[in-house]
Design a protein around this motif. Structure first.
Motif, mmCIF file in Angstrom:
data_model
loop_
_atom_site.group_PDB
_atom_site.id
_atom_site.type_symbol
_atom_site.label_atom_id
_atom_site.label_comp_id
_atom_site.label_asym_id
_atom_site.label_seq_id
_atom_site.Cartn_x
_atom_site.Cartn_y
_atom_site.Cartn_z
ATOM 1 N N GLY A 1 9.415 5.728 7.692
ATOM 2 C CA GLY A 1 8.057 5.954 7.225
ATOM 3 C C GLY A 1 7.935 7.232 6.400
ATOM 4 N N VAL A 2 6.780 7.390 5.779
ATOM 5 C CA VAL A 2 6.514 8.475 4.836
ATOM 6 C C VAL A 2 5.507 9.451 5.427
ATOM 7 N N LEU A 3 5.774 10.743 5.248
ATOM 8 C CA LEU A 3 4.852 11.802 5.659
ATOM 9 C C LEU A 3 3.949 12.187 4.492
ATOM 10 N N ALA A 4 2.780 12.697 4.818
ATOM 11 C CA ALA A 4 1.901 13.244 3.790
ATOM 12 C C ALA A 4 2.554 14.481 3.172
ATOM 13 N N PRO A 5 2.312 14.734 1.885
ATOM 14 C CA PRO A 5 2.943 15.884 1.217
ATOM 15 C C PRO A 5 2.625 17.223 1.879
ATOM 16 N N ASP A 6 1.481 17.329 2.520
ATOM 17 C CA ASP A 6 1.077 18.599 3.123
ATOM 18 C C ASP A 6 1.353 18.649 4.629
ATOM 19 N N ALA B 1 0.816 -1.213 0.000
ATOM 20 C CA ALA B 1 0.000 0.000 0.000
ATOM 21 C C ALA B 1 0.851 1.264 0.000
ATOM 22 N N GLY B 2 2.178 1.101 -0.049
ATOM 23 C CA GLY B 2 3.056 2.261 -0.129
ATOM 24 C C GLY B 2 3.716 2.663 1.172
ATOM 25 N N GLU B 3 3.453 1.933 2.244
ATOM 26 C CA GLU B 3 4.138 2.260 3.501
ATOM 27 C C GLU B 3 5.601 1.862 3.408
ATOM 28 N N ARG B 4 6.447 2.685 4.000
ATOM 29 C CA ARG B 4 7.897 2.459 3.954
ATOM 30 C C ARG B 4 8.476 2.603 5.361
ATOM 31 N N GLY B 5 7.964 1.761 6.244
ATOM 32 C CA GLY B 5 8.363 1.813 7.636
ATOM 33 C C GLY B 5 7.337 2.532 8.480
ATOM 34 N N ILE B 6 7.401 2.283 9.795
ATOM 35 C CA ILE B 6 6.415 2.857 10.702
ATOM 36 C C ILE B 6 7.063 3.501 11.926
ATOM 37 N N ALA B 7 8.378 3.609 11.949
ATOM 38 C CA ALA B 7 9.057 4.062 13.160
ATOM 39 C C ALA B 7 8.691 5.482 13.558
ATOM 40 N N LEU C 1 19.854 0.351 13.060
ATOM 41 C CA LEU C 1 20.355 1.360 12.138
ATOM 42 C C LEU C 1 19.226 2.269 11.664
ATOM 43 N N ILE C 2 19.593 3.508 11.357
ATOM 44 C CA ILE C 2 18.693 4.411 10.636
ATOM 45 C C ILE C 2 19.416 4.879 9.379
ATOM 46 N N GLU C 3 18.663 5.087 8.316
ATOM 47 C CA GLU C 3 19.251 5.399 7.012
ATOM 48 C C GLU C 3 18.515 6.561 6.350
ATOM 49 N N PRO C 4 19.182 7.661 6.079
ATOM 50 C CA PRO C 4 18.566 8.698 5.249
ATOM 51 C C PRO C 4 18.367 8.171 3.818
ATOM 52 N N ILE C 5 17.158 8.297 3.310
ATOM 53 C CA ILE C 5 16.804 7.808 1.978
ATOM 54 C C ILE C 5 16.348 8.996 1.142
ATOM 55 N N ASN C 6 16.829 9.056 -0.094
ATOM 56 C CA ASN C 6 16.545 10.239 -0.903
ATOM 57 C C ASN C 6 15.061 10.322 -1.276
ATOM 58 N N THR C 7 14.570 11.534 -1.358
ATOM 59 C CA THR C 7 13.143 11.758 -1.604
ATOM 60 C C THR C 7 12.778 11.756 -3.078
ATOM 61 N N ARG C 8 13.744 11.517 -3.942
ATOM 62 C CA ARG C 8 13.431 11.292 -5.354
ATOM 63 C C ARG C 8 12.948 9.851 -5.534
ATOM 64 N N ASP C 9 13.674 8.904 -4.942
ATOM 65 C CA ASP C 9 13.266 7.503 -5.015
ATOM 66 C C ASP C 9 12.093 7.206 -4.087
ATOM 67 N N MET C 10 12.042 7.885 -2.960
ATOM 68 C CA MET C 10 11.023 7.604 -1.954
ATOM 69 C C MET C 10 10.422 8.932 -1.473
ATOM 70 N N PRO C 11 9.524 9.520 -2.261
ATOM 71 C CA PRO C 11 8.958 10.826 -1.904
ATOM 72 C C PRO C 11 8.315 10.823 -0.525
ATOM 73 N N GLY C 12 8.607 11.863 0.246
ATOM 74 C CA GLY C 12 8.000 12.018 1.551
ATOM 75 C C GLY C 12 8.661 11.248 2.669
ATOM 76 N N TYR C 13 9.731 10.513 2.373
ATOM 77 C CA TYR C 13 10.365 9.727 3.434
ATOM 78 C C TYR C 13 10.843 10.657 4.540
ATOM 79 N N TYR C 14 10.563 10.274 5.778
ATOM 80 C CA TYR C 14 10.798 11.201 6.885
ATOM 81 C C TYR C 14 12.279 11.531 7.069
ATOM 82 N N LEU C 15 13.151 10.550 6.957
ATOM 83 C CA LEU C 15 14.580 10.756 7.219
ATOM 84 C C LEU C 15 15.315 10.804 5.886
ATOM 85 N N SER C 16 15.748 11.992 5.466
ATOM 86 C CA SER C 16 16.339 12.113 4.139
ATOM 87 C C SER C 16 17.707 12.788 4.112
ATOM 88 N N ARG C 17 18.121 13.414 5.202
ATOM 89 C CA ARG C 17 19.377 14.166 5.227
ATOM 90 C C ARG C 17 20.334 13.597 6.266
#
Length: 264
Positions: free
Chosen positions: A107-112, A68-74, A144-160
């Motif tokens: 996990g992913v945040l809503a765009p707004d 359904a598009g979830e990418r983690g729930i932490a 571990l925690i991993e910053p993931i780029n928001t081009r591949d995974m839009p809205g991912y909470y941890l990106s930097r």
């Protein structure tokens, strides 16, 4: 010495999943990682490792509803009980597979998402990671925690990278560490050598892929021989996960790894 681990979610996909262990061992990989183990019983995966002599070096906690598009729930408020259950399940597999580390996807945040929403995500993330790290410490594992780029995974909470380092500092648990994926880091932050040097003491795992297309690491804008040399000079003793999508078949693209023990 650089130790390479095959990411079996991306490499050797010409084989069924359990067949990928032998395929990785046959070309010289010594370790394996993948996204999730939960479709198979721990005993089945343990047998695959035993038969090949490979080490299990990493996998992710259950990610929520992946389809359904979830990418983690932490970092997701209201999902704390589910996250705690996911920690228990991941550590059960980690112990069965003698895997020293697991990755908790944010996990992913809503765009707004507004500032208040982001603050709630951060508070949830910090509390959940503190719980996960303390549970993992009981069985001598790392989280571990991993910053993931928001081009591949839009809205991912941890990106930097800076955001990740601030989270590590706030959680304050010594076995919570950074998963440094040079592919994601290059897209979001760049300055890879300096990023590595600044964060090295908190790095628990490294991953590689070519940028921008996520193919083999000898293709694209990142010069991995220089990064590998710097890793060795800094005394890195962990694994380098090969989390890339082969351009023209896995074995055909392994020439880059000959000097690190691969046999294409």
């Amino acid at each position: 010495m650089i130790r390479l681990a095959a990411n079996l979610s991306m490499l050797f996909t010409e084989h069924d999943f359990l067949g990928r262990f032998a395929a990785a061992q046959a070309v010289g990989f010594r370790g394996v990682e993948y996204l999730f183990p939960y479709a198979h019983a721990p005993e089945t995966l343990h047998a695959a490792l035993d038969e090949t002599g490979l080490e299990q070096v990493l996998f992710n906690l259950p990610p929520g509803d992946w389809e359904a598009g979830e990418r983690g729930i932490a970092s997701l408020p209201g999902r704390e009980a589910e996250f705690r259950d996911s920690v228990v399940e991941a550590l059960r597999y980690a112990e069965a597979l003698d895997c020293p580390r697991v990755h908790a996807m944010a996990g992913v945040l809503a765009p707004d998402a507004d500032a208040q929403t982001r603050a709630a995500h951060r508070a949830t993330y910090v509390a959940n990671l503190r719980f996960a790290a303390r549970e993992a410490a009981k069985c001598h594992r790392e989280v571990l925690i991993e910053p993931i780029n928001t081009r591949d995974m839009p809205g991912y909470y941890l990106s930097r990278q800076g955001q990740a380092m601030a989270i590590l500092e706030e959680v304050g648990e010594p076995n919570l560490r950074l998963q440094l994926d040079f592919y994601h880091c290059q897209i979001m932050d760049g300055d890879l050598t300096r990023q590595l040097e600044r964060q090295f003491e908190r790095v628990g795992h490294v991953q590689v892929a070519g940028v921008p297309q996520r193919h083999e690491p000898d293709v694209g804008e990142v010069h991995y021989p220089a990064l590998f040399a710097r890793l060795e000079a800094l005394g890195y003793s962990g694994w380098v996960g090969c989390e890339y999508r082969p351009a023209n078949g896995t074995r055909e693209g392994l020439g880059w790894g000959r000097e690190h023990g691969l046999r294409p």
